[in-house]
Design a protein around this motif. Structure first.
Motif, PDB file in Angstrom:
ATOM      1  N   UNK A  20       0.833  -1.215   0.000  1.00 47.28           N
ATOM      2  CA  UNK A  20       0.000   0.000   0.000  1.00 47.28           C
ATOM      3  C   UNK A  20       0.861   1.257   0.000  1.00 47.28           C
ATOM      4  N   UNK A  21       1.932   1.250   0.793  1.00 44.16           N
ATOM      5  CA  UNK A  21       2.825   2.416   0.813  1.00 44.16           C
ATOM      6  C   UNK A  21       3.522   2.581  -0.530  1.00 44.16           C
ATOM      7  N   UNK A  22       3.901   1.481  -1.155  1.00 47.78           N
ATOM      8  CA  UNK A  22       4.506   1.550  -2.486  1.00 47.78           C
ATOM      9  C   UNK A  22       3.531   2.095  -3.515  1.00 47.78           C
ATOM     10  N   UNK A  23       2.281   1.654  -3.427  1.00 43.40           N
ATOM     11  CA  UNK A  23       1.254   2.137  -4.347  1.00 43.40           C
ATOM     12  C   UNK A  23       0.997   3.627  -4.131  1.00 43.40           C
ATOM     13  N   UNK A  24       0.954   4.047  -2.872  1.00 45.41           N
ATOM     14  CA  UNK A  24       0.755   5.472  -2.582  1.00 45.41           C
ATOM     15  C   UNK A  24       1.911   6.290  -3.143  1.00 45.41           C
ATOM     16  N   UNK A  25       3.119   5.802  -2.982  1.00 42.90           N
ATOM     17  CA  UNK A  25       4.289   6.486  -3.535  1.00 42.90           C
ATOM     18  C   UNK A  25       4.159   6.636  -5.053  1.00 42.90           C
ATOM     19  N   UNK A  26       3.798   5.546  -5.725  1.00 45.04           N
ATOM     20  CA  UNK A  26       3.637   5.595  -7.178  1.00 45.04           C
ATOM     21  C   UNK A  26       2.577   6.612  -7.579  1.00 45.04           C
ATOM     22  N   UNK A  27       1.494   6.641  -6.849  1.00 43.26           N
ATOM     23  CA  UNK A  27       0.420   7.585  -7.143  1.00 43.26           C
ATOM     24  C   UNK A  27       0.896   9.024  -6.960  1.00 43.26           C
ATOM     25  N   UNK A  28       1.652   9.256  -5.887  1.00 38.30           N
ATOM     26  CA  UNK A  28       2.105  10.610  -5.580  1.00 38.30           C
ATOM     27  C   UNK A  28       3.173  11.120  -6.541  1.00 38.30           C
ATOM     28  N   UNK A  29       3.894  10.208  -7.192  1.00 37.15           N
ATOM     29  CA  UNK A  29       4.915  10.671  -8.138  1.00 37.15           C
ATOM     30  C   UNK A  29       4.371  10.748  -9.564  1.00 37.15           C
ATOM     31  N   UNK A  30       3.061  10.607  -9.682  1.00 37.00           N
ATOM     32  CA  UNK A  30       2.459  10.876 -10.979  1.00 37.00           C
ATOM     33  C   UNK A  30       1.884   9.705 -11.735  1.00 37.00           C
ATOM     34  N   UNK A  31       1.984   8.535 -11.204  1.00 38.60           N
ATOM     35  CA  UNK A  31       1.369   7.401 -11.885  1.00 38.60           C
ATOM     36  C   UNK A  31      -0.135   7.606 -11.899  1.00 38.60           C
ATOM     37  N   UNK A  32      -0.775   7.349 -12.999  1.00 42.34           N
ATOM     38  CA  UNK A  32      -2.201   7.638 -13.157  1.00 42.34           C
ATOM     39  C   UNK A  32      -3.103   6.750 -12.311  1.00 42.34           C
ATOM     40  N   UNK A  33      -2.727   5.478 -12.146  1.00 43.46           N
ATOM     41  CA  UNK A  33      -3.530   4.550 -11.355  1.00 43.46           C
ATOM     42  C   UNK A  33      -2.638   3.443 -10.824  1.00 43.46           C
ATOM     43  N   UNK A  34      -2.989   2.932  -9.662  1.00 46.88           N
ATOM     44  CA  UNK A  34      -2.284   1.796  -9.073  1.00 46.88           C
ATOM     45  C   UNK A  34      -3.329   0.789  -8.619  1.00 46.88           C
ATOM     46  N   UNK A  35      -2.986  -0.496  -8.706  1.00 42.46           N
ATOM     47  CA  UNK A  35      -3.915  -1.546  -8.305  1.00 42.46           C
ATOM     48  C   UNK A  35      -3.296  -2.371  -7.195  1.00 42.46           C
ATOM     49  N   UNK A  36      -4.079  -2.601  -6.137  1.00 44.16           N
ATOM     50  CA  UNK A  36      -3.665  -3.443  -5.029  1.00 44.16           C
ATOM     51  C   UNK A  36      -4.624  -4.609  -4.920  1.00 44.16           C
ATOM     52  N   UNK A  37      -4.113  -5.757  -4.527  1.00 44.24           N
ATOM     53  CA  UNK A  37      -4.959  -6.922  -4.279  1.00 44.24           C
ATOM     54  C   UNK A  37      -4.842  -7.297  -2.813  1.00 44.24           C
ATOM     55  N   UNK A  38      -5.984  -7.407  -2.148  1.00 41.91           N
ATOM     56  CA  UNK A  38      -6.004  -7.844  -0.759  1.00 41.91           C
ATOM     57  C   UNK A  38      -7.385  -8.401  -0.459  1.00 41.91           C
ATOM     58  N   UNK A  39      -7.418  -9.336   0.477  1.00 43.28           N
ATOM     59  CA  UNK A  39      -8.670 -10.007   0.860  1.00 43.28           C
ATOM     60  C   UNK A  39      -9.391 -10.587  -0.345  1.00 43.28           C
ATOM     61  N   UNK A  40      -8.646 -11.075  -1.312  1.00 47.02           N
ATOM     62  CA  UNK A  40      -9.251 -11.694  -2.481  1.00 47.02           C
ATOM     63  C   UNK A  40      -9.868 -10.736  -3.473  1.00 47.02           C
ATOM     64  N   UNK A  41      -9.627  -9.454  -3.314  1.00 40.87           N
ATOM     65  CA  UNK A  41     -10.178  -8.445  -4.221  1.00 40.87           C
ATOM     66  C   UNK A  41      -9.064  -7.571  -4.759  1.00 40.87           C
ATOM     67  N   UNK A  42      -9.299  -6.999  -5.927  1.00 44.00           N
ATOM     68  CA  UNK A  42      -8.374  -6.010  -6.489  1.00 44.00           C
ATOM     69  C   UNK A  42      -9.063  -4.662  -6.469  1.00 44.00           C
ATOM     70  N   UNK A  43      -8.317  -3.649  -6.062  1.00 40.26           N
ATOM     71  CA  UNK A  43      -8.838  -2.282  -6.018  1.00 40.26           C
ATOM     72  C   UNK A  43      -7.868  -1.395  -6.774  1.00 40.26           C
ATOM     73  N   UNK A  44      -8.384  -0.581  -7.674  1.00 42.67           N
ATOM     74  CA  UNK A  44      -7.559   0.376  -8.410  1.00 42.67           C
ATOM     75  C   UNK A  44      -7.783   1.758  -7.820  1.00 42.67           C
ATOM     76  N   UNK A  45      -6.689   2.393  -7.452  1.00 39.06           N
ATOM     77  CA  UNK A  45      -6.735   3.741  -6.886  1.00 39.06           C
ATOM     78  C   UNK A  45      -6.210   4.713  -7.928  1.00 39.06           C
ATOM     79  N   UNK A  46      -6.819   5.877  -7.989  1.00 39.41           N
ATOM     80  CA  UNK A  46      -6.348   6.968  -8.837  1.00 39.41           C
ATOM     81  C   UNK A  46      -6.119   8.179  -7.954  1.00 39.41           C
ATOM     82  N   UNK A  47      -5.616   9.247  -8.535  1.00 41.55           N
ATOM     83  CA  UNK A  47      -5.410  10.452  -7.733  1.00 41.55           C
ATOM     84  C   UNK A  47      -6.718  10.972  -7.173  1.00 41.55           C
ATOM     85  N   UNK A  48      -7.822  10.661  -7.838  1.00 42.37           N
ATOM     86  CA  UNK A  48      -9.123  11.122  -7.351  1.00 42.37           C
ATOM     87  C   UNK A  48      -9.502  10.458  -6.033  1.00 42.37           C
TER      88      UNK A  48
END
Length: 77
Positions: A20-48
């Motif tokens: 999650x911290x790695x994904x947040x870092x990627x998002x903060x440095x300009x990556x448009x979207x990041x996807x994490x998988x946990x509890x058997x689900x995938x969630x895509x986060x964007x800057x929004x």
């Protein structure tokens, strides 16, 4: 007081926190979207929805007792 985590739970939460911290870092440095998988689900986060990702990081930190427990305002211990 929170019950102690098993070694397996702690390892799981630490891995999820690192992801999650790695994904947040990627998002903060300009990556448009990041996807994490946990509890058997995938969630895509964007800057929004960066706030949702930050909340997830805080939840994991709390499970690992890396941040103090929240307490009600105005209550002294």
């Amino acid at each position: 007081m929170r019950p102690a985590l098993t070694p397996e739970q702690e390892a799981l939460y630490r891995g999820q926190l690192a992801d999650a911290e790695g994904a947040l870092h990627q998002l903060l440095i300009g990556r448009k979207a990041v996807t994490l998988s946990y509890n058997g689900e995938s969630v895509t986060y964007t800057q929004a929805n960066e706030a949702r990702l930050r909340n997830y990081v805080r939840e994991l930190q709390a499970k690992l007792d890396l941040i103090p427990s929240a307490r009600r305002r105005g209550v002294r211990v």
